[in-house]
Enzyme design. Structure first.
Site, PDB file in Angstrom:
ATOM      1  N   HIS A 166       6.113   9.882  11.192  1.00  0.00           N
ATOM      2  CA  HIS A 166       5.636  10.281  12.813  1.00  0.00           C
ATOM      3  C   HIS A 166       4.976  11.400  12.927  1.00  0.00           C
ATOM      4  O   HIS A 166       5.309  12.369  12.099  1.00  0.00           O
ATOM      5  CB  HIS A 166       7.282  10.089  13.313  1.00  0.00           C
ATOM      6  CG  HIS A 166       7.264   9.809  14.865  1.00  0.00           C
ATOM      7  ND1 HIS A 166       6.630  10.724  15.669  1.00  0.00           N
ATOM      8  CD2 HIS A 166       7.083   8.850  15.470  1.00  0.00           C
ATOM      9  CE1 HIS A 166       6.912  10.283  16.934  1.00  0.00           C
ATOM     10  NE2 HIS A 166       6.951   8.863  16.679  1.00  0.00           N
TER      11      HIS A 166
ATOM     12  N   ASP B 249      10.190   1.728  14.277  1.00  0.00           N
ATOM     13  CA  ASP B 249       9.681   0.192  14.087  1.00  0.00           C
ATOM     14  C   ASP B 249      10.356  -0.422  12.941  1.00  0.00           C
ATOM     15  O   ASP B 249      10.306  -1.571  12.637  1.00  0.00           O
ATOM     16  CB  ASP B 249       8.138   0.306  13.754  1.00  0.00           C
ATOM     17  CG  ASP B 249       7.319   0.660  15.269  1.00  0.00           C
ATOM     18  OD1 ASP B 249       7.665  -0.069  16.351  1.00  0.00           O
ATOM     19  OD2 ASP B 249       6.741   1.350  15.113  1.00  0.00           O
TER      20      ASP B 249
HETATM   21  C1  LIG Z   1       3.101   7.291  12.335  1.00  0.00           C
HETATM   22  C2  LIG Z   1       1.761   7.794  11.660  1.00  0.00           C
HETATM   23  C3  LIG Z   1       0.385   7.172  12.355  1.00  0.00           C
HETATM   24  C4  LIG Z   1       1.631   9.385  11.718  1.00  0.00           C
HETATM   25  O1  LIG Z   1       0.357   9.717  11.607  1.00  0.00           O
HETATM   26  P1  LIG Z   1       0.058  11.258  11.272  1.00  0.00           P
HETATM   27  O2  LIG Z   1       0.713  12.331  12.204  1.00  0.00           O
HETATM   28  O3  LIG Z   1      -1.528  11.239  11.833  1.00  0.00           O
HETATM   29  O4  LIG Z   1       0.268  11.231  10.106  1.00  0.00           O
HETATM   30  P2  LIG Z   1      -0.675  11.170   8.744  1.00  0.00           P
HETATM   31  O5  LIG Z   1      -1.191   9.634   8.738  1.00  0.00           O
HETATM   32  O6  LIG Z   1      -1.857  12.219   8.868  1.00  0.00           O
HETATM   33  O7  LIG Z   1       0.139  11.380   7.525  1.00  0.00           O
HETATM   34  C5  LIG Z   1       0.151  12.662   6.801  1.00  0.00           C
HETATM   35  C6  LIG Z   1       0.274  12.210   5.173  1.00  0.00           C
HETATM   36  O8  LIG Z   1       1.351  11.380   5.005  1.00  0.00           O
HETATM   37  C7  LIG Z   1       0.999   9.940   4.673  1.00  0.00           C
HETATM   38  N1  LIG Z   1       1.755   8.979   5.192  1.00  0.00           N
HETATM   39  C8  LIG Z   1       1.992   8.950   6.612  1.00  0.00           C
HETATM   40  N2  LIG Z   1       2.828   8.046   6.800  1.00  0.00           N
HETATM   41  C9  LIG Z   1       2.872   7.309   5.811  1.00  0.00           C
HETATM   42  C10 LIG Z   1       3.132   5.863   5.499  1.00  0.00           C
HETATM   43  N3  LIG Z   1       3.991   5.335   6.400  1.00  0.00           N
HETATM   44  N4  LIG Z   1       3.090   5.343   4.208  1.00  0.00           N
HETATM   45  C11 LIG Z   1       2.364   6.107   3.204  1.00  0.00           C
HETATM   46  N5  LIG Z   1       1.888   7.300   3.373  1.00  0.00           N
HETATM   47  C12 LIG Z   1       1.960   7.733   4.676  1.00  0.00           C
HETATM   48  C13 LIG Z   1      -0.538   9.921   4.891  1.00  0.00           C
HETATM   49  O9  LIG Z   1      -1.289   8.866   4.264  1.00  0.00           O
HETATM   50  C14 LIG Z   1      -1.101  11.195   4.855  1.00  0.00           C
HETATM   51  O10 LIG Z   1      -1.194  11.483   3.617  1.00  0.00           O
HETATM   52  P3  LIG Z   1      -2.625  12.367   3.101  1.00  0.00           P
HETATM   53  O11 LIG Z   1      -2.127  13.951   3.327  1.00  0.00           O
HETATM   54  O12 LIG Z   1      -2.670  12.412   1.698  1.00  0.00           O
HETATM   55  O13 LIG Z   1      -3.593  12.082   3.979  1.00  0.00           O
HETATM   56  C15 LIG Z   1       1.849   7.686  10.182  1.00  0.00           C
HETATM   57  O14 LIG Z   1       2.747   8.073   9.503  1.00  0.00           O
HETATM   58  C16 LIG Z   1       1.712   6.058   9.795  1.00  0.00           C
HETATM   59  O15 LIG Z   1       0.418   5.250   9.794  1.00  0.00           O
HETATM   60  N6  LIG Z   1       2.691   5.229   9.483  1.00  0.00           N
HETATM   61  C17 LIG Z   1       2.760   3.749   9.367  1.00  0.00           C
HETATM   62  C18 LIG Z   1       2.313   3.206  10.683  1.00  0.00           C
HETATM   63  C19 LIG Z   1       3.725   2.953  11.558  1.00  0.00           C
HETATM   64  O16 LIG Z   1       4.943   2.946  10.770  1.00  0.00           O
HETATM   65  N7  LIG Z   1       3.343   3.426  12.656  1.00  0.00           N
HETATM   66  C20 LIG Z   1       4.439   3.368  13.950  1.00  0.00           C
HETATM   67  C21 LIG Z   1       4.647   4.873  14.328  1.00  0.00           C
HETATM   68  S1  LIG Z   1       5.975   4.978  15.435  1.00  0.00           S
END
Ligand SMILES: CC(C)(COP(=O)(O)OP(=O)(O)OC[C@H]1O[C@@H](n2cnc3c(N)ncnc32)[C@H](O)[C@@H]1OP(=O)(O)O)[C@@H](O)C(=O)NCCC(=O)NCCS
Length: 374
Positions: A267, A324
């Site tokens: 998140h 979710d």
């Molecule tokens: C929710 C979300 C979009 C937050 O995004 P964000 O704040 O931009 O966080 P980031 O995507 O930059 O994540 C930071 C790191 O953790 C990793 N990470 C975050 N969520 C992850 C997940 N669910 N699975 C695997 N790796 C994950 C990212 O790949 C990133 O790695 P990096 O530093 O090597 O690039 C992200 O956690 C995600 O895509 N989750 C999966 C989709 C999801 O469940 N969405 C519903 C949100 S309520």
């Protein structure tokens, strides 16, 4: 770092607008470090024990309803549940392929065409539109599902709660008490979450003084993405793919080795357990117990353990399930088809969305940030 562009000094770009405070709101509060969420000043744990109609009233009007106000509001919602024959005809034509939300946005557009107050942007008219949207969304989604299977939609049952009535219209039989409680909680916990992507998108639309329906459709389209509301469907599909708890370890390791996201984890704001996930997890456990087959719940728990361990090992900080994750487990037990999952999320969220529309209209300045030219 600041840079000069177009006659003014601009701040450094923040990718994904992380940590940027874009506006003031009195609708909800999140403390991402301590795992606190409040709607209108009330803790989510307390709100989760109320009815969705109560929460919807609270979000839109800013205060909890008294007994009489709640009864009147509930009656209004019930009287607006039905959709007309023209709408059902449209649903038969615009039926969906793999994702019900594609048809839901068309159905909401059609509701706007049929709403005699569509062009009236007064607060009273907009509150009427909110009631229509909140009341009709479950009917539309159930009808879309029934039309897809070539069946006639079931009429709403006014004796049932908002949640129970939705499950009834989907399946043609009233849900058990615990199923009704689970879907009601789902709507409550999904109802509002500050400036998440769909709400922010909707507020941008509202800031141009676009009408309520246009703003809601903007929010709905933004909810669709797998990194936002679409993740719920992704979790349902993952539960099927993993199938048994013993597969969770290899599944997670394989995905992480390919740098793929695992749906339902992580998140932007929470750095600890999302308070909604805690409530969803408890509810999922109870629903699984009543069902008699705890496999999906156990698969989910195993995925949670492996993700926690892997993130802690590799990155020095854990990752937690988001809203979710365990909601998707509940959807599995409630027999909600995956292609409906994002739309069902919208049933709850529409109350928060309309509240944000009204807040934006009440103190508006068009939302127009800058870009760094490279
Ligand atoms: C929710 C979300 C979009 C937050 O995004 P964000 O704040 O931009 O966080 P980031 O995507 O930059 O994540 C930071 C790191 O953790 C990793 N990470 C975050 N969520 C992850 C997940 N669910 N699975 C695997 N790796 C994950 C990212 O790949 C990133 O790695 P990096 O530093 O090597 O690039 C992200 O956690 C995600 O895509 N989750 C999966 C989709 C999801 O469940 N969405 C519903 C949100 S309520």
């Amino acid at each position: 770092m600041h840079f000069f562009a177009g006659g003014s000094y601009l701040q450094e770009t923040k990718k994904g607008l992380e940590g940027i405070v874009a506006l003031d709101t009195s609708i909800s509060f999140i403390d991402g470090m301590q795992g606190i969420l409040k709607y209108r000043g009330i803790d989510i744990e307390h709100l989760a024990e109320m009815s969705y109609e109560t929460i919807s009233y609270l979000l839109i009007n800013g205060i909890l309803p008294g007994e009489q106000e709640l009864a009147a509001y509930s009656n209004r919602l019930k009287s607006e549940r039905r959709i007309n024959g023209e709408m059902i005809d449209i649903m038969r034509v615009c039926n969906y392929g793999t994702e019900a939300l594609d048809s839901l946005r068309t159905a909401i557009s059609c509701t706007a065409h049929m709403d005699h107050e569509n062009d009236n942007n007064s607060l009273d008219a907009n509150k009427n539109k909110a009631v229509r949207l909140i009341a009709k969304l479950p009917t539309m989604i159930a009808a879309l599902y029934r039309c897809k299977s070539g069946d006639f939609p079931f009429q709403p049952d006014e004796t049932l709660s908002h949640g129970a009535n939705f499950l009834y219209m989907l399946r043609g039989e009233a849900p058990s008490a615990i199923e009704a409680e689970a879907i009601e909680k789902d709507f409550i916990l999904s109802a509002e979450h500050e400036l998440n992507p769909s709400t922010f998108a909707l507020r941008i639309a509202a800031s141009t003084l676009a009408d309520v329906y246009s703003a809601i459709i903007t929010g709905l389209c933004t909810l669709k993405g797998p990194l936002h509301g679409g993740a719920r469907r992704g979790v349902m599909e993952m539960l099927d793919e993993v199938a048994v708890p013993e597969n969770a370890n290899n599944y997670v390791l394989y995905k992480l080795s390919r740098k793929e996201k695992i749906m339902g984890f992580g998140h932007r704001v929470y750095r600890t357990y999302d308070p909604r996930s805690r409530i969803f997890k408890d509810m999922a456990k109870r629903v699984a117990k009543e069902n008699g087959d705890p496999t999906w719940y156990e698969v989910a728990e195993s995925l949670e353990h492996v993700m926690y361990r892997e993130f802690l090992d590799v990155r020095g900080r854990p990752i937690y399930p988001n809203v979710d994750f365990y909601s998707a487990v509940i959807y599995k037990y409630l027999r909600i088809p995956p292609e409906l999952a994002t739309s069902v999320f919208a049933i709850g969220r529409v109350s928060g969305w309309t509240a944000h529309c009204f807040e934006q209209y009440a103190d508006n300045r068009v939302i127009r940030p800058r870009a760094h030219y490279i």
